[in-house]
Design a protein around this motif. Structure first.
Motif, PDB file in Angstrom:
ATOM      1  N   ALA A  43       0.814  -1.215   0.000  1.00  0.00           N
ATOM      2  CA  ALA A  43       0.000   0.000   0.000  1.00  0.00           C
ATOM      3  C   ALA A  43       0.850   1.267   0.000  1.00  0.00           C
ATOM      4  CB  ALA A  43      -0.933   0.000   1.218  1.00  0.00           C
ATOM      5  N   GLY A  44       2.097   1.169   0.482  1.00  0.00           N
ATOM      6  CA  GLY A  44       2.920   2.368   0.616  1.00  0.00           C
ATOM      7  C   GLY A  44       3.987   2.538  -0.434  1.00  0.00           C
ATOM      8  N   ALA A  45       4.256   1.516  -1.242  1.00  0.00           N
ATOM      9  CA  ALA A  45       5.330   1.604  -2.241  1.00  0.00           C
ATOM     10  C   ALA A  45       5.099   0.543  -3.311  1.00  0.00           C
ATOM     11  CB  ALA A  45       6.696   1.397  -1.585  1.00  0.00           C
ATOM     12  N   ALA A  46       5.783   0.724  -4.442  1.00  0.00           N
ATOM     13  CA  ALA A  46       5.758  -0.310  -5.484  1.00  0.00           C
ATOM     14  C   ALA A  46       6.586  -1.480  -4.979  1.00  0.00           C
ATOM     15  CB  ALA A  46       6.330   0.240  -6.785  1.00  0.00           C
ATOM     16  N   ALA A  47       5.922  -2.585  -4.690  1.00  0.00           N
ATOM     17  CA  ALA A  47       6.596  -3.709  -4.048  1.00  0.00           C
ATOM     18  C   ALA A  47       6.430  -4.973  -4.871  1.00  0.00           C
ATOM     19  CB  ALA A  47       6.045  -3.929  -2.635  1.00  0.00           C
ATOM     20  N   LYS A  48       7.535  -5.636  -5.137  1.00  0.00           N
ATOM     21  CA  LYS A  48       7.506  -6.954  -5.753  1.00  0.00           C
ATOM     22  C   LYS A  48       7.654  -7.978  -4.644  1.00  0.00           C
ATOM     23  CE  LYS A  48       9.807 -10.011  -9.042  1.00  0.00           C
ATOM     24  NZ  LYS A  48      10.910 -10.164 -10.032  1.00  0.00           N
ATOM     25  N   ILE A  49       6.655  -8.823  -4.487  1.00  0.00           N
ATOM     26  CA  ILE A  49       6.653  -9.814  -3.422  1.00  0.00           C
ATOM     27  C   ILE A  49       7.273 -11.106  -3.938  1.00  0.00           C
ATOM     28  CG2 ILE A  49       5.267 -11.038  -1.713  1.00  0.00           C
ATOM     29  CD1 ILE A  49       5.136  -8.000  -1.460  1.00  0.00           C
ATOM     30  N   CYS A  50       8.256 -11.613  -3.217  1.00  0.00           N
ATOM     31  CA  CYS A  50       8.934 -12.851  -3.592  1.00  0.00           C
ATOM     32  C   CYS A  50       8.789 -13.852  -2.453  1.00  0.00           C
ATOM     33  CB  CYS A  50      10.403 -12.577  -3.889  1.00  0.00           C
ATOM     34  SG  CYS A  50      11.297 -14.002  -4.507  1.00  0.00           S
ATOM     35  N   LEU A  51       8.334 -15.063  -2.787  1.00  0.00           N
ATOM     36  CA  LEU A  51       8.105 -16.099  -1.783  1.00  0.00           C
ATOM     37  C   LEU A  51       9.001 -17.295  -2.068  1.00  0.00           C
ATOM     38  CD1 LEU A  51       4.197 -15.981  -1.806  1.00  0.00           C
ATOM     39  CD2 LEU A  51       5.743 -14.739  -0.274  1.00  0.00           C
ATOM     40  N   PRO A  52      10.289 -17.175  -1.774  1.00  0.00           N
ATOM     41  CA  PRO A  52      11.207 -18.293  -2.052  1.00  0.00           C
ATOM     42  C   PRO A  52      10.869 -19.507  -1.203  1.00  0.00           C
ATOM     43  CG  PRO A  52      12.297 -16.621  -0.720  1.00  0.00           C
ATOM     44  CD  PRO A  52      10.977 -16.046  -1.119  1.00  0.00           C
ATOM     45  N   GLU A  53      11.036 -20.684  -1.783  1.00  0.00           N
ATOM     46  CA  GLU A  53      10.745 -21.924  -1.078  1.00  0.00           C
ATOM     47  C   GLU A  53      11.996 -22.551  -0.473  1.00  0.00           C
ATOM     48  OE1 GLU A  53       7.906 -23.079  -0.380  1.00  0.00           O
ATOM     49  OE2 GLU A  53       6.636 -21.785  -1.625  1.00  0.00           O
ATOM     50  N   SER A  54      13.172 -22.042  -0.810  1.00  0.00           N
ATOM     51  CA  SER A  54      14.421 -22.630  -0.319  1.00  0.00           C
ATOM     52  C   SER A  54      15.458 -21.524  -0.173  1.00  0.00           C
ATOM     53  CB  SER A  54      14.939 -23.688  -1.299  1.00  0.00           C
ATOM     54  OG  SER A  54      15.282 -23.088  -2.538  1.00  0.00           O
ATOM     55  N   LEU A  55      16.568 -21.863   0.474  1.00  0.00           N
ATOM     56  CA  LEU A  55      17.645 -20.900   0.628  1.00  0.00           C
ATOM     57  C   LEU A  55      18.249 -20.537  -0.730  1.00  0.00           C
ATOM     58  CD1 LEU A  55      19.459 -22.305   3.798  1.00  0.00           C
ATOM     59  CD2 LEU A  55      17.597 -20.651   3.646  1.00  0.00           C
ATOM     60  N   GLU A  56      18.278 -21.488  -1.646  1.00  0.00           N
ATOM     61  CA  GLU A  56      18.816 -21.215  -2.982  1.00  0.00           C
ATOM     62  C   GLU A  56      17.947 -20.199  -3.715  1.00  0.00           C
ATOM     63  OE1 GLU A  56      18.304 -24.186  -1.695  1.00  0.00           O
ATOM     64  OE2 GLU A  56      20.383 -24.828  -1.350  1.00  0.00           O
ATOM     65  N   GLU A  57      16.619 -20.350  -3.635  1.00  0.00           N
ATOM     66  CA  GLU A  57      15.720 -19.392  -4.267  1.00  0.00           C
ATOM     67  C   GLU A  57      15.835 -18.025  -3.602  1.00  0.00           C
ATOM     68  OE1 GLU A  57      11.713 -20.723  -4.515  1.00  0.00           O
ATOM     69  OE2 GLU A  57      12.214 -22.586  -5.553  1.00  0.00           O
ATOM     70  N   PHE A  58      16.015 -18.008  -2.294  1.00  0.00           N
ATOM     71  CA  PHE A  58      16.216 -16.747  -1.561  1.00  0.00           C
ATOM     72  C   PHE A  58      17.450 -16.024  -2.101  1.00  0.00           C
ATOM     73  CE2 PHE A  58      17.786 -14.114   1.861  1.00  0.00           C
ATOM     74  CZ  PHE A  58      16.666 -13.655   2.523  1.00  0.00           C
ATOM     75  N   ALA A  59      18.553 -16.759  -2.261  1.00  0.00           N
ATOM     76  CA  ALA A  59      19.801 -16.160  -2.748  1.00  0.00           C
ATOM     77  C   ALA A  59      19.650 -15.665  -4.181  1.00  0.00           C
ATOM     78  CB  ALA A  59      20.941 -17.175  -2.655  1.00  0.00           C
ATOM     79  N   ARG A  60      18.957 -16.427  -5.033  1.00  0.00           N
ATOM     80  CA  ARG A  60      18.783 -16.019  -6.432  1.00  0.00           C
ATOM     81  C   ARG A  60      17.956 -14.746  -6.533  1.00  0.00           C
ATOM     82  NH1 ARG A  60      18.308 -21.432  -7.795  1.00  0.00           N
ATOM     83  NH2 ARG A  60      16.022 -21.337  -7.673  1.00  0.00           N
ATOM     84  N   ALA A  61      16.875 -14.692  -5.755  1.00  0.00           N
ATOM     85  CA  ALA A  61      16.016 -13.503  -5.798  1.00  0.00           C
ATOM     86  C   ALA A  61      16.767 -12.262  -5.328  1.00  0.00           C
ATOM     87  CB  ALA A  61      14.777 -13.732  -4.939  1.00  0.00           C
ATOM     88  N   LEU A  62      17.569 -12.418  -4.293  1.00  0.00           N
ATOM     89  CA  LEU A  62      18.348 -11.283  -3.787  1.00  0.00           C
ATOM     90  C   LEU A  62      19.369 -10.819  -4.819  1.00  0.00           C
ATOM     91  CD1 LEU A  62      18.818  -9.475  -1.296  1.00  0.00           C
ATOM     92  CD2 LEU A  62      20.476 -11.163  -0.493  1.00  0.00           C
ATOM     93  N   ALA A  63      19.984 -11.761  -5.521  1.00  0.00           N
ATOM     94  CA  ALA A  63      20.985 -11.405  -6.532  1.00  0.00           C
ATOM     95  C   ALA A  63      20.363 -10.703  -7.727  1.00  0.00           C
ATOM     96  CB  ALA A  63      21.724 -12.659  -6.991  1.00  0.00           C
ATOM     97  N   ARG A  64      19.078 -10.961  -7.997  1.00  0.00           N
ATOM     98  CA  ARG A  64      18.406 -10.372  -9.158  1.00  0.00           C
ATOM     99  C   ARG A  64      17.520  -9.200  -8.782  1.00  0.00           C
ATOM    100  NH1 ARG A  64      16.379 -16.188 -11.699  1.00  0.00           N
ATOM    101  NH2 ARG A  64      18.465 -16.981 -12.238  1.00  0.00           N
ATOM    102  N   ARG A  65      17.836  -8.513  -7.705  1.00  0.00           N
ATOM    103  CA  ARG A  65      16.978  -7.447  -7.193  1.00  0.00           C
ATOM    104  C   ARG A  65      16.951  -6.216  -8.088  1.00  0.00           C
ATOM    105  NH1 ARG A  65      21.752  -7.541  -4.993  1.00  0.00           N
ATOM    106  NH2 ARG A  65      22.951  -5.619  -4.739  1.00  0.00           N
ATOM    107  N   GLY A  66      17.968  -6.017  -8.939  1.00  0.00           N
ATOM    108  CA  GLY A  66      18.034  -4.815  -9.762  1.00  0.00           C
ATOM    109  C   GLY A  66      18.187  -3.580  -8.893  1.00  0.00           C
ATOM    110  N   HIS A  67      17.335  -2.565  -9.166  1.00  0.00           N
ATOM    111  CA  HIS A  67      17.387  -1.333  -8.366  1.00  0.00           C
ATOM    112  C   HIS A  67      16.401  -1.354  -7.202  1.00  0.00           C
ATOM    113  CE1 HIS A  67      20.232   0.608 -10.929  1.00  0.00           C
ATOM    114  NE2 HIS A  67      19.451   0.558 -11.996  1.00  0.00           N
ATOM    115  N   ARG A  68      15.737  -2.468  -7.023  1.00  0.00           N
ATOM    116  CA  ARG A  68      14.802  -2.544  -5.894  1.00  0.00           C
ATOM    117  C   ARG A  68      15.561  -2.670  -4.572  1.00  0.00           C
ATOM    118  NH1 ARG A  68      12.398  -5.979  -9.769  1.00  0.00           N
ATOM    119  NH2 ARG A  68      10.408  -5.183 -10.552  1.00  0.00           N
ATOM    120  N   ARG A  69      14.981  -2.062  -3.551  1.00  0.00           N
ATOM    121  CA  ARG A  69      15.585  -2.149  -2.215  1.00  0.00           C
ATOM    122  C   ARG A  69      15.105  -3.421  -1.535  1.00  0.00           C
ATOM    123  NH1 ARG A  69      14.208   1.061   2.971  1.00  0.00           N
ATOM    124  NH2 ARG A  69      12.440   1.736   1.728  1.00  0.00           N
TER     125      ARG A  69
END
Length: 313
Positions: A43-69
């Motif tokens: 509601a307060g910002a443009a947010a992309k929600i990521c729901l990783p199922e494993s530590l590997e998916e968590f790491a991949r999503a973080l590495a592909r964050r682009g300019h998102r905080r």
């Protein structure tokens, strides 16, 4: 090459938006708080929600964050994991982090110590309205990170990680027997006006006491006495000729502060510098409320203002 700093919006979030990484453990333990955090952030910002199922998916999503905080929704260990991943990718200086604490109270003690408000709503609003503040970091010689502090427990302290260890043979089954007997006693039907038969219950309690009674002839476990060599910037603070009660290490005011307490009476020995090395017999340590070891030697080096964390104004 460092990525360019994104333009900030009036709400304090970058125009590129937020990457909301929901830790799998947080989803399992407290789905309602996760839902609230996602709603407030979206509601307060443009947010992309990521729901990783494993530590590997968590790491991949973080590495592909682009300019998102990156915004971590989870507990202390989820935050430590994110900082560690960014450090190993040498991207920590280019990515300020935010945390919405979700988890059991003991797993959020680091978040509280860092100044992050606990609670889904308060944490999410701090992400949207807060400011990024620089934090010091301790890096060990295996490329691990310490955000808060660490402690090496010696004589008289419970073994690190003892709560998660199995007890003596028969103790787990005996504990289960106690619980099972209590439930059975409460649930057993009872005729009106007739008390439960005390002889049966007494026999059960006697049996359980027999199961959990320590073996005859065994005394209390021996007190652990650590003999460690502690050096700060190469200068000896304590040596193996004295038994150590505990060693505490933390970043304070731009330096590493080391406090060594001995088993024998006497004031604590304090050293300050940019690095600390502990060596000696195998020892375990607790860093950011997680257990590590055993190791025989470890060096921690200070990285001043190494990472940024969003905190309330």
């Amino acid at each position: 090459m460092s990525a360019p700093e994104p333009t900030m919006s009036h709400a304090g979030a970058p125009v590129g938006g937020l990457l909301v990484l929901v830790d799998p453990v947080a989803r399992r333990l407290d789905g309602e708080s996760v839902r609230i955090a996602k709603d407030v952030l979206s509601a307060g910002a443009a947010a992309k929600i990521c729901l990783p199922e494993s530590l590997e998916e968590f790491a991949r999503a973080l590495a592909r964050r682009g300019h998102r905080r990156p915004v971590i929704v989870g507990d202390d260990q989820a935050l430590v994991r994110a900082v560690g991943l960014l450090h190993r990718r040498r991207e920590l200086a280019d990515a300020s982090l935010a945390l919405v604490p979700v988890g059991a109270a003991p797993s959020l003690s680091l978040a509280r110590a860092l100044g992050v408000p606990v609670g889904a709503v308060a944490g999410a609003r701090a992400v949207l309205d807060g400011v990024v503040r620089s934090r010091d970091l301790l890096i060990d010689d295996s490329d691990g990170v310490v955000l808060g502090g660490l402690r090496i427990a010696g004589a008289g302290a419970a073994p690190v990680g003892a709560a998660g260890r199995a007890g003596p043979p028969g103790s787990a089954s005996a504990s289960g027997a106690v619980a099972g007997l209590a439930v059975a006693r409460a649930a057993a039907p009872r005729a009106p006006g007739r008390p439960a038969a005390p002889s049966v219950w007494s026999a059960c309690r006697s049996l359980v006491r027999t199961l959990v009674r320590p073996p005859v002839g065994r005394g209390a476990p021996a007190v652990q006495r650590l003999r460690l060599r502690v050096e700060v910037d190469g200068v000896l603070v304590s040596d193996v000729d004295q038994a150590v009660a505990d060693v505490a290490v933390a970043a304070r005011d731009g330096l590493v502060e080391v406090v060594v307490r001995m088993v024998d009476a006497g004031p604590a020995v304090i050293g300050r510098g940019l690095s600390v090395t502990v060596s000696g017999a195998d020892f375990r340590y607790r860093a950011d409320h997680a257990d590590t070891g055993p190791v025989r030697r470890r060096t921690w080096t200070l990285r001043p203002a190494a990472w940024g964390l969003t905190l309330p104004r």
